[in-house]
Design an enzyme around this catalytic site. Structure first.
Site, mmCIF file in Angstrom:
data_model
loop_
_atom_site.group_PDB
_atom_site.id
_atom_site.type_symbol
_atom_site.label_atom_id
_atom_site.label_comp_id
_atom_site.label_asym_id
_atom_site.label_seq_id
_atom_site.Cartn_x
_atom_site.Cartn_y
_atom_site.Cartn_z
ATOM 1 C CE LYS A 191 -3.383 -2.899 0.329
ATOM 2 N NZ LYS A 191 -3.968 -3.414 -0.904
ATOM 3 N N GLY A 225 -8.362 -3.240 7.261
ATOM 4 C CA GLY A 225 -8.302 -2.536 8.546
ATOM 5 C C GLY A 225 -7.306 -3.111 9.540
ATOM 6 C CE LYS A 273 -5.630 16.410 9.308
ATOM 7 N NZ LYS A 273 -5.008 17.273 10.329
ATOM 8 C CD GLU A 287 -6.503 -0.646 0.401
ATOM 9 O OE1 GLU A 287 -7.077 -1.610 -0.142
ATOM 10 O OE2 GLU A 287 -6.394 -0.511 1.618
ATOM 11 N NE ARG A 347 -11.029 -8.099 -4.886
ATOM 12 C CZ ARG A 347 -10.527 -7.274 -3.970
ATOM 13 N NH1 ARG A 347 -9.223 -7.141 -3.835
ATOM 14 N NH2 ARG A 347 -11.325 -6.538 -3.220
ATOM 15 C CB VAL A 400 -17.958 -9.043 -3.807
ATOM 16 C CG1 VAL A 400 -19.362 -9.477 -3.410
ATOM 17 C CG2 VAL A 400 -16.917 -9.949 -3.171
ATOM 18 N NE ARG A 459 -20.375 -7.374 -0.647
ATOM 19 C CZ ARG A 459 -19.045 -7.375 -0.643
ATOM 20 N NH1 ARG A 459 -18.397 -8.165 0.213
ATOM 21 N NH2 ARG A 459 -18.358 -6.612 -1.453
HETATM 22 C C1 MV4 Z 1 -8.550 5.761 6.055
HETATM 23 C C2 MV4 Z 1 -9.629 6.359 6.717
HETATM 24 C C3 MV4 Z 1 -9.534 7.701 7.035
HETATM 25 N N1 MV4 Z 1 -8.423 8.396 6.728
HETATM 26 N N2 MV4 Z 1 -7.462 6.509 5.764
HETATM 27 C C4 MV4 Z 1 -10.232 1.259 6.150
HETATM 28 C C5 MV4 Z 1 -9.694 0.028 5.479
HETATM 29 C C6 MV4 Z 1 -8.480 0.427 4.738
HETATM 30 N N3 MV4 Z 1 -8.525 -0.097 3.416
HETATM 31 C C7 MV4 Z 1 -8.468 1.920 4.778
HETATM 32 N N4 MV4 Z 1 -9.493 2.366 5.666
HETATM 33 C C8 MV4 Z 1 -9.612 3.674 6.025
HETATM 34 N N5 MV4 Z 1 -8.555 4.478 5.710
HETATM 35 C C9 MV4 Z 1 -7.420 7.779 6.108
HETATM 36 N N6 MV4 Z 1 -6.318 8.484 5.834
HETATM 37 C C10 MV4 Z 1 -10.737 5.566 7.013
HETATM 38 C C11 MV4 Z 1 -10.732 4.215 6.679
HETATM 39 C C12 MV4 Z 1 -11.914 3.481 7.043
HETATM 40 C C13 MV4 Z 1 -12.787 3.009 6.065
HETATM 41 C C14 MV4 Z 1 -12.545 3.172 4.711
HETATM 42 C C15 MV4 Z 1 -13.419 2.694 3.772
HETATM 43 C C16 MV4 Z 1 -14.573 2.055 4.154
HETATM 44 C C17 MV4 Z 1 -14.846 1.862 5.494
HETATM 45 C C18 MV4 Z 1 -13.963 2.328 6.461
HETATM 46 C C19 MV4 Z 1 -14.247 2.149 7.813
HETATM 47 C C20 MV4 Z 1 -13.373 2.605 8.753
HETATM 48 C C21 MV4 Z 1 -12.204 3.255 8.380
#
Ligand code: MV4
Length: 451
Positions: free
Chosen positions: A118, A167, A203, A290, A294, A297, A338
Site C-alpha cells: 500500500k 483494517g 492524515k 488503494e 481483481r 464482489v 450481500r
Molecule cells: C482511512 C480512513 C480515514 N483516513 N485513511 C479502512 C480500510 C483500509 N482499506 C483503509 N481504511 C480507512 N482508511 C485515512 N487516511 C478511514 C478508513 C476506514 C474506512 C474506509 C473505507 C470504508 C470503510 C472504512 C471504515 C473505517 C475506516
C-alpha cells in the site's frame, strides 16, 4: 488474437458460478476445482470438468498453488480465472501461471506487487499526479519520524500496515501519546497478520465515503472507466451493501474521479479489470486509497447500469482484445445486498448449516447471484456470503422498492441470514435519503422485533 478453449476457475461459491456462466456464453469449456468440503457444490456440477484439489481448509485447497497448477496441467486448461479473494491478488501465483504458459486472467505479478504494497501504491500514485492523502513518504523508519510527520500535517493521523487491507494494523491517533502507543500496537498487529511490520502514516479523514471507480486497461495501455460504486455501508471492513450511482455523486465529480482513475491506471500500464478506491470527504475532495487488481464482489451493480458483462471483458482482454477507449456512465440505478449466513441479532456471528427451505425472489429488475440450493449445506470453512441480491431500476427509489419486494420474497430456512438486517436498512431514513458515510454502521442497531 488468441481464443481460450478451456478456462480453469480457481475459486468456489457464487463467483465460480458467475464465471462459468460467461464462459458458456462464450463457448469456452470450464474446469472447476473443489475442496473435499465442496464436492456437492453447484460449480462442480455446472463446469464441464471438475478436479478435487484437497481437504476443506483453504490453505490446503483453494490457496494451494501446486495443486491448482497440477489441475490446470492435467485438464489442458489455457487460462485460469481466480475470481476474488483466494489467489486473485497473489503475485507468486500470477508468476507461476505465466511460467507454466497458462494465462492468468488478472494482473501481472509485477502489478500485484506494486499495488499490493500500500505504501508503494500511494507513492506511485502521488508520482502519477493522483491526489493522495497527506502523510509520510512511504514506510516510516522510526517513531521520531512518525512524530515529525504527524506534527507537520496535524492530528488526527492514521497508521496503516503497508501489507494491509481490511483494517488490520490500522490505528487512529489523536495526539502524541496515542501515536506512541499506536506505533507499537500497529507494528505488532501487522507482523502477526501479514508477517510484515512496515507501517506508514496519513492524515485521518473523518467520516469519509468509500467510492470506487471500475476501470479496464488493455495490452496497449489504453484505459477506460465504468463509473463508480458507493461502498460506504460496511461493518468491520466487510461491505454489506453497494450501489451505483453513488447518492453523493454529481456528474462533475464523476467526470473528475473517472479521469483520475484512468490517469492512475494508465500511469502503471494497467491491463485487465481494476478498481481504484477513493476516500471522499464532506467537501467532495477525493483521495486515492488503494487499487484492487481483481474482479470484485460488487461488480454486478456496474454491469446492470452500463450493460456490459465484466467477466466477458476480462476474458476478452486476456485474449488480447483492445478496448474502445470510451467511458461508461450509469443509465440506471442498481443496489446490491450481500446475503450472508450470519445472525444479525448476535453480532453477525456465522451461521453455517443446512438450508432446509429455499425460495428465490425474481421478476423484473431482480438478479440473484448465488451458489446455494435447497438442501445445500453451508460449510464453516469459507466466507459467509451465500447470495447477492441485485435490483435495478430507473431511479434510486425504484431500486429500493424493488429490493424491499425482493427481500420479502426471499425465503431461507434452516440458517440465520442477513436478510432481516437488509429489510431494516431499506426502511432506514438516512439510507433512504442517501445520507450515509463509512460511519453509518457504527450507530445502526438491528431491531429484534422488526424482522
Ligand atoms: C482511512 C480512513 C480515514 N483516513 N485513511 C479502512 C480500510 C483500509 N482499506 C483503509 N481504511 C480507512 N482508511 C485515512 N487516511 C478511514 C478508513 C476506514 C474506512 C474506509 C473505507 C470504508 C470503510 C472504512 C471504515 C473505517 C475506516
Amino acid at each position: 488474437m488468441r481464443r481460450f478453449k478451456k478456462i480453469l476457475i480457481a475459486n468456489r461459491g457464487e463467483i465460480a458460478m458467475r464465471i462459468i456462466r460467461t464462459c458458456k456464453e462464450m463457448d469456452i469449456k470450464t474446469v472447476a476445482v473443489y475442496s473435499q468440503a465442496d464436492k456437492d457444490s453447484l460449480h462442480v456440477r455446472f463446469a464441464d470438468e471438475a478436479v478435487c484439489i484437497g481437504p476443506p481448509a483453504s490453505a490446503d485447497s483453494y490457496l494451494k498453488i501446486s495443486n491448482i497448477i497440477a489441475a490446470a496441467e492435467i485438464t489442458n486448461s489455457d487460462a485460469i480465472h481466480p475470481g476474488y479473494g483466494f489467489l486473485s491478488e497473489n503475485a507468486e501465483f500470477s508468476e507461476i501461471c505465466k511460467s507454466n504458459d497458462i494465462k492468468f486472467i488478472g494482473a501481472s505479478s509485477q502489478m500485484i506487487g506494486k499495488m499490493g504494497d500500500k505504501a508503494t501504491a500511494v507513492a506511485t500514485m502521488k508520482k502519477a499526479g493522483v491526489p493522495t492523502i497527506p502523510g509520510s513518504d512511504g514506510i516510516l523508519h522510526s517513531i521520531e519520524e512518525a512524530k515529525r510527520v504527524a506534527l507537520n500535517i496535524g492530528f488526527p493521523v492514521i497508521l496503516k500496515a503497508t501489507a494491509g487491507g481490511g483494517g488490520k494494523g490500522m490505528r487512529i491517533c489523536w495526539n502524541e501519546i496515542e501515536l506512541k502507543r499506536g506505533w507499537e500496537s500497529s507494528k505488532q498487529e501487522s507482523l502477526k497478520a501479514f508477517g510484515n511490520d512496515q507501517i506508514y502514516l496519513e492524515k485521518f479523514i473523518q467520516d469519509p465515503r468509500h467510492i470506487e471507480i471500475q476501470v479496464f486497461g488493455d495490452c496497449k495501455g489504453r484505459v477506460c472507466h465504468l463509473s463508480e460504486r458507493d461502498c460506504s455501508i460496511q461493518r468491520r471492513h466487510q461491505k454489506l451493501l453497494e450501489e451505483t450511482p453513488s447518492p453523493f455523486m454529481t456528474s462533475r465529480l464523476r467526470k473528475k474521479m473517472g479521469e483520475v482513475a484512468i490517469k492512475a491506471a494508465e500511469y502503471i500500464n494497467y491491463e485487465g479489470a481494476g478498481t481504484v478506491e477513493f476516500l471522499v470527504d464532506k467537501k467532495k475532495n477525493f483521495y486515492f486509497m488503494e487499487m484492487n487488481t481483481r474482479i470484485q464482489v460488487e461488480h454486478p451493480i456496474t454491469e446492470q447500469v452500463v450493460s456490459r458483462d465484466l467477466v466477458r471483458e476480462q476474458i476478452e482482454i486476456a485474449q488480447g482484445a483492445r478496448i474502445s477507449g470510451k467511458n461508461y456512465f450509469p443509465k440506471l440505478h442498481a443496489i446490491e445486498c450481500r446475503i450472508n449466513a450470519e445472525d444479525p441479532l448476535h453480532d453477525f456471528r456465522p451461521s453455517p448449516g443446512a438450508i432446509e427451505t429455499l425460495h428465490f425472489p425474481g421478476g423484473h429488475g431482480v438478479r440473484i447471484d448465488t451458489h446455494i440450493y435447497s438442501g445445500y449445506i453451508i460449510p464453516p470453512y469459507y466466507d459467509s456470503m451465500i447470495a447477492k441480491v441485485i435490483t435495478t431500476s430507473e431511479t434510486r427509489n425504484g431500486a429500493i422498492l424493488k429490493m424491499k419486494r425482493a427481500l420479502d420474497e426471499f425465503i431461507i430456512e434452516g440458517i440465520k441470514t442477513t436478510i432481516p438486517f437488509h429489510r431494516q436498512l431499506m426502511d432506514n431514513p438516512k439510507f433512504v435519503a442517501g445520507n450515509y458515510t463509512t460511519k453509518f454502521m457504527d450507530s445502526f442497531r438491528v431491531d429484534p422485533l422488526n424482522q
